[in-house]
Motif scaffolding. Structure first.
Motif, short mmCIF file in Angstrom:
data_model
loop_
_atom_site.label_atom_id
_atom_site.label_comp_id
_atom_site.label_asym_id
_atom_site.label_seq_id
_atom_site.Cartn_x
_atom_site.Cartn_y
_atom_site.Cartn_z
N LEU A 62 0.82 -1.21 0.00
CA LEU A 62 0.00 0.00 0.00
C LEU A 62 0.85 1.27 0.00
O LEU A 62 0.32 2.37 -0.11
N GLY A 63 2.15 1.12 0.15
CA GLY A 63 3.05 2.27 0.17
C GLY A 63 3.54 2.65 -1.21
O GLY A 63 3.30 1.95 -2.20
N PRO A 64 4.27 3.76 -1.32
CA PRO A 64 4.71 4.25 -2.63
C PRO A 64 5.84 3.45 -3.26
O PRO A 64 6.07 3.56 -4.47
N TYR A 65 6.56 2.63 -2.48
CA TYR A 65 7.75 1.96 -3.00
C TYR A 65 7.57 0.46 -3.20
O TYR A 65 8.49 -0.22 -3.65
N GLY A 66 6.40 -0.08 -2.84
CA GLY A 66 6.19 -1.51 -3.03
C GLY A 66 6.82 -2.33 -1.92
O GLY A 66 7.09 -1.84 -0.82
N GLU A 67 7.08 -3.58 -2.21
CA GLU A 67 7.58 -4.51 -1.19
C GLU A 67 9.02 -4.22 -0.80
O GLU A 67 9.78 -3.59 -1.54
N GLY A 68 9.39 -4.72 0.38
CA GLY A 68 10.78 -4.67 0.83
C GLY A 68 11.45 -6.00 0.58
O GLY A 68 11.03 -6.78 -0.28
N TRP A 69 12.47 -6.32 1.40
CA TRP A 69 13.22 -7.56 1.23
C TRP A 69 13.54 -8.19 2.57
O TRP A 69 13.80 -7.49 3.56
N HIS A 70 13.54 -9.52 2.59
CA HIS A 70 14.21 -10.29 3.64
C HIS A 70 15.56 -10.68 3.07
O HIS A 70 15.64 -11.44 2.10
N LEU A 71 16.62 -10.16 3.65
CA LEU A 71 17.94 -10.23 3.04
C LEU A 71 18.75 -11.44 3.49
O LEU A 71 18.68 -11.86 4.65
N ASP A 72 19.55 -11.96 2.58
CA ASP A 72 20.75 -12.69 2.95
C ASP A 72 21.79 -11.60 3.19
O ASP A 72 22.40 -11.08 2.26
N ARG A 73 21.95 -11.22 4.46
CA ARG A 73 22.70 -10.01 4.77
C ARG A 73 24.16 -10.09 4.34
O ARG A 73 24.75 -9.10 3.86
#
Length: 380
Positions: free
Chosen positions: A113-124
């Motif tokens: 619902l935000g302006p940037y879309g999904e984030g990430w679960h990272l392999d840090r």
């Protein structure tokens, strides 16, 4: 600033390659630390024509805290030229955050619902390595080691590494994380707001395949709060957060007690169901709020956690690292261009950013009023 001259190509940390400085020992900028903050500072500088060396240990931890990356990182990664590679590097999508905070029921924030879309679960580890590789490909050098000492000599810094090498630079960037080793070495103070501690473990994949969740979860408890998030490959990070002086009473350093406490938190218990129990090894990390005072001075800036370290509840660590790295680089370029107020302006900006964060953190903790215990009393 001069352009990078011919030097030996640096090796990847842990690869056994050359340290990367070759015959060159004089640089425009030395960056202590090669995580997201250090790379975000180095890339704009080398693109502007500066000779830059990053100094960091050859080996890195096998995993790092900070596996969820908020969607607000997208424009920052795009500015660094690292956004496209992120999508193809094996990281999993993060669709939002859930929390049992102030009530037993879960509330949710949907990234879609935000302006940037999904984030990430990272392999840090992979994320940090890719940023460093992009920085090296852009023209920065990498030197294996750590900064032991830094002394100002006229208009330049003389930096001694733990391995006995002596490097010179016109400007320093402290990207050493919460330790802020370089900033404190050149005279900055460190203001801490609390003693929050994370007691964390990596949980292996569940014994039976299940549909993976793609959200992070926070659940408040009497003595603090839990955080968990899935990782690429089926693993999961689980962290208990409390104050350092409360650890003995809660006994969270005992893996059996830590695991039993996780089972008492219903939403957490559901997320970790079917996993090997308890973990054999727990790791302890400082997670409190702190800031450098000041965050910059003549010829140096602090970026990332070295400048402003935030509570994991804010979920802004990597985003802040990228943003402060970019702004810190801009301050160095402005100072090099003759702006005598550039470093002081950066320091004032970091002070304001940290003050704004502390207000937001206080408001978030005030939302949880179910317990009258030392952890919560301190935050109310």
């Amino acid at each position: 600033m001069r352009r990078n001259g011919p030097t030996t190509r640096p090796g990847r940390p842990g690869s056994g390659g050359s340290s990367g400085c070759g015959r060159s020992r004089r640089f425009d900028v030395l960056v202590a630390g090669a995580g997201p903050a250090g790379c975000a500072a180095a890339l704009p500088l080398v693109r502007a024509g500066a000779s830059v060396v990053l100094v960091s240990p050859r080996t890195s931890p096998d995993w790092r805290v900070g596996e969820s990356l908020a969607p607000t990182a997208r424009p920052l990664l795009e500015r660094l030229g690292a956004l496209d590679g992120l999508a193809d590097d094996g990281h999993a999508p993060c669709y939002g955050n859930q929390a049992a905070w102030g009530q037993d029921a879960l509330t949710a924030v949907d990234h879609g619902l935000g302006p940037y879309g999904e984030g990430w679960h990272l392999d840090r580890t992979r994320f940090d390595a890719a940023l460093l590789e992009a920085t090296r490909a852009g023209g920065a050098l990498w030197h294996a080691g750590h900064v032991r000492d830094a002394r100002r000599h006229r208009s330049r810094w003389q930096i001694t590494t733990g391995e006995g090498d002596v490097l010179e630079a016109s400007h320093l960037v402290d990207a050493t994380g919460r330790a802020a080793r370089l900033a404190r070495r050149v005279g900055a103070g460190r203001t801490r707001s609390d003693r929050l501690i994370a007691v964390a473990a990596l949980l292996g994949p569940p014994k039976q395949a299940a549909r993976p969740d793609r959200t992070s979860l926070v659940q408040a408890t009497r003595w603090g709060w839990w955080y968990t998030a899935p990782l690429p490959g089926g693993e999961r990070v689980l962290m208990a957060m409390t104050d350092a002086d409360l650890l003995p009473g809660v006994r969270l350093l005992d893996p059996d007690v830590w695991w039993a406490q996780a089972q008492c938190a219903g939403h957490i218990r559901e997320r970790i169901a079917g996993r090997e129990q308890p973990p054999r090894r727990l790791r302890v990390f400082a997670a409190g709020s702190a800031c450098a005072t000041p965050a910059a001075g003549p010829g140096w800036v602090a970026v990332g956690d070295a400048a402003t370290a935030t509570d994991p509840l804010a979920a802004r660590g990597i985003v802040t690292a990228l943003a402060t790295g970019l702004v810190g680089a801009r301050a160095i370029l402005a100072a090099e261009g003759g702006d005598t107020d550039a470093m002081a302006a950066y320091a004032r900006r970091m002070t304001a950013v940290h003050a704004e964060y502390l207000e937001a953190r206080a408001a978030q903790y005030r939302r949880e009023q179910r317990w009258d215990t030392p952890f919560w009393d301190r935050r109310h």
